[in-house]
Design a protein around this motif. Structure first.
Motif, PDB file in Angstrom:
ATOM      1  N   UNK A   1     -16.666  41.439 -14.529  1.00 33.66           N
ATOM      2  CA  UNK A   1     -16.879  42.572 -13.628  1.00 33.66           C
ATOM      3  C   UNK A   1     -15.665  42.745 -12.721  1.00 33.66           C
ATOM      4  N   UNK A   2     -14.947  43.862 -12.808  1.00 37.15           N
ATOM      5  CA  UNK A   2     -13.847  44.110 -11.867  1.00 37.15           C
ATOM      6  C   UNK A   2     -14.396  44.319 -10.452  1.00 37.15           C
ATOM      7  N   UNK A   3     -13.755  43.667  -9.474  1.00 39.55           N
ATOM      8  CA  UNK A   3     -14.119  43.857  -8.070  1.00 39.55           C
ATOM      9  C   UNK A   3     -12.845  44.130  -7.280  1.00 39.55           C
ATOM     10  N   UNK A   4     -12.897  43.976  -5.978  1.00 42.39           N
ATOM     11  CA  UNK A   4     -11.739  44.260  -5.139  1.00 42.39           C
ATOM     12  C   UNK A   4     -10.677  43.164  -5.277  1.00 42.39           C
ATOM     13  N   UNK A   5      -9.505  43.441  -4.720  1.00 45.47           N
ATOM     14  CA  UNK A   5      -8.378  42.521  -4.790  1.00 45.47           C
ATOM     15  C   UNK A   5      -8.657  41.235  -4.016  1.00 45.47           C
ATOM     16  N   UNK A   6      -8.323  40.098  -4.595  1.00 44.14           N
ATOM     17  CA  UNK A   6      -8.462  38.783  -3.971  1.00 44.14           C
ATOM     18  C   UNK A   6      -9.891  38.483  -3.531  1.00 44.14           C
TER      19      UNK A   6
ATOM     20  N   UNK B   1     -22.940  44.167  -6.308  1.00 48.40           N
ATOM     21  CA  UNK B   1     -22.991  44.254  -7.766  1.00 48.40           C
ATOM     22  C   UNK B   1     -24.434  44.276  -8.243  1.00 48.40           C
ATOM     23  N   UNK B   2     -24.731  45.180  -9.165  1.00 47.77           N
ATOM     24  CA  UNK B   2     -26.033  45.177  -9.827  1.00 47.77           C
ATOM     25  C   UNK B   2     -26.010  44.143 -10.943  1.00 47.77           C
ATOM     26  N   UNK B   3     -26.924  43.180 -10.886  1.00 50.36           N
ATOM     27  CA  UNK B   3     -26.981  42.159 -11.933  1.00 50.36           C
ATOM     28  C   UNK B   3     -27.504  42.740 -13.250  1.00 50.36           C
ATOM     29  N   UNK B   4     -28.183  43.875 -13.184  1.00 57.42           N
ATOM     30  CA  UNK B   4     -28.707  44.492 -14.405  1.00 57.42           C
ATOM     31  C   UNK B   4     -27.596  45.169 -15.195  1.00 57.42           C
ATOM     32  N   UNK B   5     -26.709  45.879 -14.491  1.00 53.87           N
ATOM     33  CA  UNK B   5     -25.649  46.626 -15.165  1.00 53.87           C
ATOM     34  C   UNK B   5     -24.298  45.922 -15.127  1.00 53.87           C
ATOM     35  N   UNK B   6     -24.207  44.820 -14.342  1.00 60.02           N
ATOM     36  CA  UNK B   6     -22.928  44.127 -14.166  1.00 60.02           C
ATOM     37  C   UNK B   6     -21.832  45.094 -13.720  1.00 60.02           C
TER      38      UNK B   6
ATOM     39  N   UNK C   1     -19.949  39.909  -3.218  1.00 56.95           N
ATOM     40  CA  UNK C   1     -18.635  39.271  -3.346  1.00 56.95           C
ATOM     41  C   UNK C   1     -17.688  39.812  -2.277  1.00 56.95           C
ATOM     42  N   UNK C   2     -17.332  39.001  -1.270  1.00 51.37           N
ATOM     43  CA  UNK C   2     -16.338  39.436  -0.285  1.00 51.37           C
ATOM     44  C   UNK C   2     -14.927  39.311  -0.849  1.00 51.37           C
ATOM     45  N   UNK C   3     -14.053  40.225  -0.420  1.00 49.53           N
ATOM     46  CA  UNK C   3     -12.658  40.207  -0.877  1.00 49.53           C
ATOM     47  C   UNK C   3     -11.729  40.338   0.312  1.00 49.53           C
ATOM     48  N   UNK C   4     -10.793  39.410   0.420  1.00 51.38           N
ATOM     49  CA  UNK C   4      -9.856  39.431   1.540  1.00 51.38           C
ATOM     50  C   UNK C   4      -8.734  40.421   1.325  1.00 51.38           C
ATOM     51  N   UNK C   5      -8.552  40.904   0.080  1.00 46.43           N
ATOM     52  CA  UNK C   5      -7.463  41.835  -0.190  1.00 46.43           C
ATOM     53  C   UNK C   5      -7.631  43.165   0.503  1.00 46.43           C
TER      54      UNK C   5
END
Length: 371
Positions: free
Chosen positions: A169-174, A200-205, A189-193
């Motif tokens: 699953x693509x998310x934000x930077x870092x 995130x939806x666990x059903x659709x990823x 998912x926290x991202x410091x970038x």
């Protein structure tokens, strides 16, 4: 800067021309970002064999030792190390399945996850994942482990039945940390970038929302047992963001000195935040008032924190003095200090009714480099 003045730098994303160079770079990063004060570190203790506690009916805490490439197994009955387990290169985070039978350990340097049988205290599988896996959380339904790939800006989804990656699953930077809602439907998912929290939806990823939080969230993220609130630590502006899961908005901001990791007690009344990296404290937060009600002195450079399933005890990894602090949550005092391996980071407690926990990582990103 002396070793005692080392602070967690910005997160790590590196791009090098060879695998060897990348691994050497990451090993260097481990040494720096754990903020290890070598001059003040305790000698590493000797460990029993990996099977020393095999078959015993006791709750165990699993601690990743990032510089030893091992996991220490602590008996929560005796507060002593009963086994040591060799894992991959640069173990960061650990999470345990709800039935307590399996532990998942992210190995930041060699891009793998070690799968540990808690019955035999041995590695039963190794799962290749993305670049720089820095955090892991097993869903409460036990079917899936979510691994944050810091260097790729992604989350690897592992089936705990097959121990294989089923989605990325693509998310934000870092991205830094990960937590799963009690109903296993939502992943945070926290991202410091870009100072955000990906929902995130666990059903659709797939990412369904992106929530702005404070400055430099280092990966500390926890969901309350009722699933209504998420806490995110922001190292850069020394705050904790309080988020409503109904509206996906920040509803409060709590001042906390240099927060790293956060865990919510099983009864949902209290959040423990590892804070003040230099002095070594745990801030006690009332989830009713969202205020700090107490501070607990712990070891040097506290990183991760987790509660025992009964909520009576909490465990804190101290990276710079190679120990784990044991806290009595009724009195908010340290009752024991356990020597473990070199540069302990993540901690999780395994029992019949385990609540998974995950490590917080100092934001270890550096600018991309081409060698």
């Amino acid at each position: 800067m002396t070793t005692s003045e080392v602070q967690p730098p910005k997160g790590l994303v590196t791009e090098t021309s060879t695998t060897t160079s990348r691994r050497n770079s990451r090993r260097w990063t481990l040494k720096v970002t754990a903020a290890l004060c070598v001059a003040f570190a305790l000698p590493a203790p000797g460990f029993p064999s990996a099977h020393a506690d095999q078959g015993r009916k006791t709750n165990n805490a699993y601690v990743t030792n990032s510089e030893d490439d091992t996991v220490s197994v602590i008996s929560t009955r005796t507060n002593s190390v009963t086994a040591t387990i060799p894992v991959g290169d640069g173990p960061f985070a650990v999470s345990v399945t709800p039935d307590g039978r399996t532990a998942y350990v992210t190995n930041f340097v060699d891009d793998t996850v070690s799968v540990i049988s808690t019955r035999t205290n041995s590695v039963t599988a190794t799962v290749p994942v993305g670049d720089g896996p820095s955090a892991v959380a097993v869903a409460p339904d036990g079917r899936t482990a979510y691994v944050v790939d810091n260097g790729d800006g992604s989350v690897s989804v592992i089936s705990t039945r097959t121990n294989s990656v089923t989605a990325t699953i693509p998310v934000a930077f870092a991205p830094q940390g990960v937590a799963v809602s009690p109903d296993s439907r939502t992943v945070y998912v926290p991202a410091s970038g870009n100072d955000t929290l990906s929902v995130i939806s666990a059903r659709t990823n797939s990412v369904t929302a992106t929530i702005p939080v404070g400055n430099t969230p280092l990966g500390g993220v926890a969901v309350t047992p009722d699933g209504r609130t998420v806490y995110v630590t922001n190292f850069g502006d020394e705050t904790v963001s309080v988020i409503s899961t109904r509206t996906n908005t920040v509803t409060d901001t709590i001042p906390v000195g240099a927060p790293q990791s956060v865990a919510v007690s099983p009864d949902g009344r209290t959040a423990y935040v590892t804070s003040d990296f230099a002095q070594g404290e745990v801030s006690v937060v009332s989830t009713r008032t969202n205020t700090v009600t107490d501070t607990i002195p712990v070891g040097n450079a506290p990183l991760a924190v987790t509660f025992a399933p009964n909520g009576r005890t909490a465990y804190v990894t101290n990276a710079n003095d190679n120990t784990v602090s044991v806290i009595d949550t009724r009195t908010n005092t340290v009752t024991d200090t356990i020597p473990v391996g070199n540069a302990p980071r993540g901690v999780a407690v395994a029992s019949k009714h385990t609540k998974s926990s995950h490590d917080v990582r100092p934001d270890t990103r550096r600018p991309r480099q081409r060698l």
